[in-house]
Design a protein around this motif. Sequence first.
Motif, PDB file in Angstrom:
ATOM      1  N   LYS A  66       0.822  -1.255   0.099  1.00 53.97           N
ATOM      2  CA  LYS A  66       0.315   0.024  -0.187  1.00 53.97           C
ATOM      3  C   LYS A  66       1.018   1.256   0.174  1.00 53.97           C
ATOM      4  N   TYR A  67       2.102   1.190   0.645  1.00 53.27           N
ATOM      5  CA  TYR A  67       2.929   2.528   0.833  1.00 53.27           C
ATOM      6  C   TYR A  67       4.022   2.392   0.101  1.00 53.27           C
ATOM      7  N   ASN A  68       3.995   1.691  -0.987  1.00 56.48           N
ATOM      8  CA  ASN A  68       4.832   1.554  -2.105  1.00 56.48           C
ATOM      9  C   ASN A  68       6.294   1.252  -1.573  1.00 56.48           C
ATOM     10  N   ILE A  69       6.455   0.289  -0.682  1.00 60.60           N
ATOM     11  CA  ILE A  69       8.048  -0.035  -0.504  1.00 60.60           C
ATOM     12  C   ILE A  69       7.980  -1.091  -1.082  1.00 60.60           C
ATOM     13  N   VAL A 271      15.529   0.535   2.082  1.00 63.75           N
ATOM     14  CA  VAL A 271      14.209  -0.322   2.448  1.00 63.75           C
ATOM     15  C   VAL A 271      13.930  -0.347   3.917  1.00 63.75           C
ATOM     16  N   ALA A 272      15.141  -0.515   4.589  1.00 65.26           N
ATOM     17  CA  ALA A 272      14.818  -0.907   6.039  1.00 65.26           C
ATOM     18  C   ALA A 272      14.551   0.480   6.822  1.00 65.26           C
ATOM     19  N   SER A 273      15.011   1.560   6.307  1.00 65.90           N
ATOM     20  CA  SER A 273      14.464   2.908   6.701  1.00 65.90           C
ATOM     21  C   SER A 273      13.092   3.195   6.404  1.00 65.90           C
ATOM     22  N   VAL A 276      10.816   1.051   8.923  1.00 68.75           N
ATOM     23  CA  VAL A 276      11.021   1.727  10.146  1.00 68.75           C
ATOM     24  C   VAL A 276       9.682   2.974  10.128  1.00 68.75           C
ATOM     25  N   GLU A 277       9.784   3.721   8.953  1.00 62.81           N
ATOM     26  CA  GLU A 277       9.001   4.832   9.072  1.00 62.81           C
ATOM     27  C   GLU A 277       7.413   4.412   9.012  1.00 62.81           C
ATOM     28  N   LEU A 278       7.113   3.174   8.207  1.00 61.85           N
ATOM     29  CA  LEU A 278       6.082   2.365   8.174  1.00 61.85           C
ATOM     30  C   LEU A 278       5.452   1.961   9.713  1.00 61.85           C
ATOM     31  N   LEU A 279       6.514   1.476  10.432  1.00 62.96           N
ATOM     32  CA  LEU A 279       6.176   1.169  11.864  1.00 62.96           C
ATOM     33  C   LEU A 279       5.605   2.218  12.556  1.00 62.96           C
ATOM     34  N   LEU A 315      18.445   2.130  12.947  1.00 57.99           N
ATOM     35  CA  LEU A 315      19.093   2.929  14.066  1.00 57.99           C
ATOM     36  C   LEU A 315      19.051   4.464  13.759  1.00 57.99           C
ATOM     37  N   GLU A 316      19.540   4.801  12.287  1.00 60.73           N
ATOM     38  CA  GLU A 316      19.703   6.073  11.958  1.00 60.73           C
ATOM     39  C   GLU A 316      18.362   6.623  11.574  1.00 60.73           C
ATOM     40  N   THR A 317      17.172   5.926  11.334  1.00 63.13           N
ATOM     41  CA  THR A 317      16.147   6.590  11.192  1.00 63.13           C
ATOM     42  C   THR A 317      15.463   6.604  12.397  1.00 63.13           C
ATOM     43  N   TYR A 318      15.512   5.871  13.467  1.00 60.14           N
ATOM     44  CA  TYR A 318      15.082   6.250  14.918  1.00 60.14           C
ATOM     45  C   TYR A 318      15.560   7.599  15.395  1.00 60.14           C
ATOM     46  N   ARG A 319      16.783   7.628  15.089  1.00 61.76           N
ATOM     47  CA  ARG A 319      17.561   8.753  15.546  1.00 61.76           C
ATOM     48  C   ARG A 319      17.033  10.242  15.085  1.00 61.76           C
TER      49      ARG A 319
END
Length: 323
Positions: A66-69, A271-273, A276-279, A315-319
């Motif tokens: 749905k979110y194009n990942i 993709v990993a980032s 995380v943004e989806l979560l 980790l970088e995305t959470y920061r």
Amino acid sequence: MSKALDLAPRKIGRRQLLRWGGLSMLATGMTACSTGPLIGRLDVAGGESGGMYFEFANLLCEALVKYNIAESSEALVTEASVENLRLIKSGRAGLSLALADTVAQLKPRDKSLAALGRVYQNYYHCLVPENSSIKTLADLSGRQLGTGAPGSGTWVTGQRILKAAGLDSTQRSPRERQLGYVGGLKALSEGEIEALFLFGGIPVSSITELGESVPLRLIDMSSVLPSLREQYPRLYEHVIIPQGTYRGIDQVDTVGVANLLMANVSLPDRVASAVVELLVNHAPELIPRNSAGIQYLTPDTLISTGGQTLHPAALETYRRLHG
């Protein structure tokens, strides 16, 4: 009583290597296709059909598309944690769900696994028929006990619980039957076993369904927590299954373990980032129907991985999100 877990990956063929290579190019060299999905296929290793692992995996797959990942994503039916991690290592799944203690058992000798976040709390259940003479963990000695599918998170944690309760010796151990989710509940309902270990978010829908026809009771498991925490720091929590979670079953204290969303460290950073943004941004869409065991996902709760290593991009995305 515990056995070593074997996660040796199956041989990855040329097609698989090319696929992962292509994914890395997608993640690092997006040009004309920047508005399209970040990855072609991203399957999620879930769990047994009817369990919360599988329900969550299905919702996550829907959201990934749905979110194009991902262009496509399928939830894979598995026997849970160990098989899920094996599927990541072999490249047959891009993401998987796994219990933090199962991951921790493997990490000292396996650096290919990385967490994207903690997605929900698991509650350890010890189920018995309501009229059973089993009142405590000690009463399991010599009884027929379903301990989970071989290598599953239920089985791994159950072995540690039995040891902490002093039930791992030949003289005191239960008579184990390694039954999966569905098989274990069926065996309990038909009297083939006297008690059943089962792990899941609450309420576990299959327990709710069984409770409609078979009166059940839960055994308090909190007595083993001091020993578990001493031997395995940061992995085990005191949690409560509230009264009313299952019809007719009183509140009970038990053992909790974080359930993690895992990936291979080679999963492309972009993709990993995005996962995380989806979560973080779409958490309400990832809560299975009737679940009481999933907290609202925030950077604070997602990074509580029981000491398990986060994917560098996660980790970088959470920061970035949390400051």
